[in-house]
Design a protein around this motif. Sequence first.
Motif, PDB file in Angstrom:
ATOM      1  N   HIS A   1       0.830  -1.205   0.000  1.00 25.45           N
ATOM      2  CA  HIS A   1       0.000   0.000   0.000  1.00 25.45           C
ATOM      3  C   HIS A   1       0.865   1.256   0.000  1.00 25.45           C
ATOM      4  O   HIS A   1       0.630   2.192  -0.782  1.00 25.45           O
ATOM      5  CB  HIS A   1      -0.931  -0.008   1.218  1.00 25.45           C
TER       6      HIS A   1
ATOM      7  N   HIS B   1       1.110   4.172  -2.669  1.00 29.57           N
ATOM      8  CA  HIS B   1       0.798   5.530  -2.212  1.00 29.57           C
ATOM      9  C   HIS B   1       1.924   6.498  -2.596  1.00 29.57           C
ATOM     10  O   HIS B   1       1.684   7.564  -3.166  1.00 29.57           O
ATOM     11  CB  HIS B   1       0.584   5.509  -0.694  1.00 29.57           C
TER      12      HIS B   1
ATOM     13  N   HIS C   1      -0.479  12.714  -7.784  1.00 29.43           N
ATOM     14  CA  HIS C   1      -1.663  12.579  -6.923  1.00 29.43           C
ATOM     15  C   HIS C   1      -1.359  13.167  -5.551  1.00 29.43           C
ATOM     16  O   HIS C   1      -0.222  13.179  -5.115  1.00 29.43           O
ATOM     17  CB  HIS C   1      -2.061  11.110  -6.763  1.00 29.43           C
TER      18      HIS C   1
ATOM     19  N   HIS D   1      -3.460  14.359  -1.469  1.00 24.75           N
ATOM     20  CA  HIS D   1      -4.622  14.208  -0.587  1.00 24.75           C
ATOM     21  C   HIS D   1      -4.713  15.383   0.368  1.00 24.75           C
ATOM     22  O   HIS D   1      -4.998  15.230   1.547  1.00 24.75           O
ATOM     23  CB  HIS D   1      -4.585  12.867   0.160  1.00 24.75           C
TER      24      HIS D   1
ATOM     25  N   ASP E   1     -10.375  16.871   0.665  1.00 22.38           N
ATOM     26  CA  ASP E   1     -11.212  15.671   0.587  1.00 22.38           C
ATOM     27  C   ASP E   1     -11.383  15.156  -0.837  1.00 22.38           C
ATOM     28  O   ASP E   1     -11.357  13.947  -1.067  1.00 22.38           O
ATOM     29  CB  ASP E   1     -12.591  15.936   1.208  1.00 22.38           C
TER      30      ASP E   1
ATOM     31  N   ALA F   1      -8.194  13.471  -1.917  1.00 23.88           N
ATOM     32  CA  ALA F   1      -8.031  12.236  -1.155  1.00 23.88           C
ATOM     33  C   ALA F   1      -8.932  11.136  -1.706  1.00 23.88           C
ATOM     34  O   ALA F   1      -8.502   9.985  -1.833  1.00 23.88           O
ATOM     35  CB  ALA F   1      -8.333  12.478   0.326  1.00 23.88           C
ATOM     36  N   GLU F   2     -10.165  11.478  -2.052  1.00 23.63           N
ATOM     37  CA  GLU F   2     -11.080  10.477  -2.603  1.00 23.63           C
ATOM     38  C   GLU F   2     -10.551   9.886  -3.895  1.00 23.63           C
ATOM     39  O   GLU F   2     -10.606   8.668  -4.101  1.00 23.63           O
ATOM     40  CB  GLU F   2     -12.462  11.086  -2.829  1.00 23.63           C
TER      41      GLU F   2
ATOM     42  N   GLU G   1      -7.300   7.766  -3.014  1.00 22.37           N
ATOM     43  CA  GLU G   1      -7.636   6.538  -2.295  1.00 22.37           C
ATOM     44  C   GLU G   1      -8.374   5.548  -3.186  1.00 22.37           C
ATOM     45  O   GLU G   1      -8.158   4.338  -3.083  1.00 22.37           O
ATOM     46  CB  GLU G   1      -8.450   6.871  -1.044  1.00 22.37           C
TER      47      GLU G   1
ATOM     48  N   GLU H   1      -5.736   3.858  -5.198  1.00 20.05           N
ATOM     49  CA  GLU H   1      -5.015   2.906  -4.353  1.00 20.05           C
ATOM     50  C   GLU H   1      -5.838   1.630  -4.153  1.00 20.05           C
ATOM     51  O   GLU H   1      -5.301   0.518  -4.268  1.00 20.05           O
ATOM     52  CB  GLU H   1      -4.712   3.531  -2.985  1.00 20.05           C
ATOM     53  N   ARG H   2      -7.114   1.794  -3.855  1.00 19.41           N
ATOM     54  CA  ARG H   2      -7.986   0.631  -3.640  1.00 19.41           C
ATOM     55  C   ARG H   2      -8.012  -0.269  -4.874  1.00 19.41           C
ATOM     56  O   ARG H   2      -7.939  -1.495  -4.763  1.00 19.41           O
ATOM     57  CB  ARG H   2      -9.409   1.083  -3.312  1.00 19.41           C
TER      58      ARG H   2
ATOM     59  N   ASP I   1      -8.956  -3.472   0.997  1.00 18.27           N
ATOM     60  CA  ASP I   1      -9.020  -2.018   1.116  1.00 18.27           C
ATOM     61  C   ASP I   1      -8.368  -1.581   2.429  1.00 18.27           C
ATOM     62  O   ASP I   1      -8.886  -1.874   3.502  1.00 18.27           O
ATOM     63  CB  ASP I   1     -10.487  -1.585   1.061  1.00 18.27           C
TER      64      ASP I   1
ATOM     65  N   TYR J   1      -8.169   1.320   3.739  1.00 18.32           N
ATOM     66  CA  TYR J   1      -8.926   2.362   4.420  1.00 18.32           C
ATOM     67  C   TYR J   1     -10.119   1.771   5.162  1.00 18.32           C
ATOM     68  O   TYR J   1     -10.524   2.295   6.194  1.00 18.32           O
ATOM     69  CB  TYR J   1      -9.342   3.448   3.441  1.00 18.32           C
TER      70      TYR J   1
END
Length: 161
Positions: free
Chosen positions: A113, A117, A125, A127, A130, A133-134, A137, A140-141, A151, A153
Amino acid sequence: MIELQLEDPAWREAMADVEAVVARAAAAVLTDTAASDGEPLATVLLEDDDAVRALNARFRDRDAPTNVLSFPANAVPGTPDADPYLGDIILAFGVCRREADEQGKPLAHHLSHLVIHGLLHLMGHDHQDDAEAEVMEARERTLLAGLGIEDPYRAILDRDP
């Protein structure tokens, strides 16, 4: 795709296949990016907490270790950016080990991860808010799911009271 520098032997002591874990995570991010001359696109340094603390203090004015630092390569202003080199990411063993333990996940999954990241940071990218970050993330997921990793998060959110 990447150059790996294993500076803290604790990484290998904790994970015999640490090089393969890092390479697999990096490949998930960098499959669509290639250096035509075979040069690495990024450097991943696996360090100890003291080394990362020193870098964090010097470059971010935070005198504490952190899990991952990203240092994007910058093009020379006013010149075309023909160099595909993205930059460096540095990971602190002790912080990563503690976080993995606290989150109840294998160190290999947490390392995957954080490599993803860090590489996403090198690719632009962020974060800071918000919305950013969305987006980050979600990417990443998706990449982690492709590696068969849950996941990260969700695990954090599941532990919040």
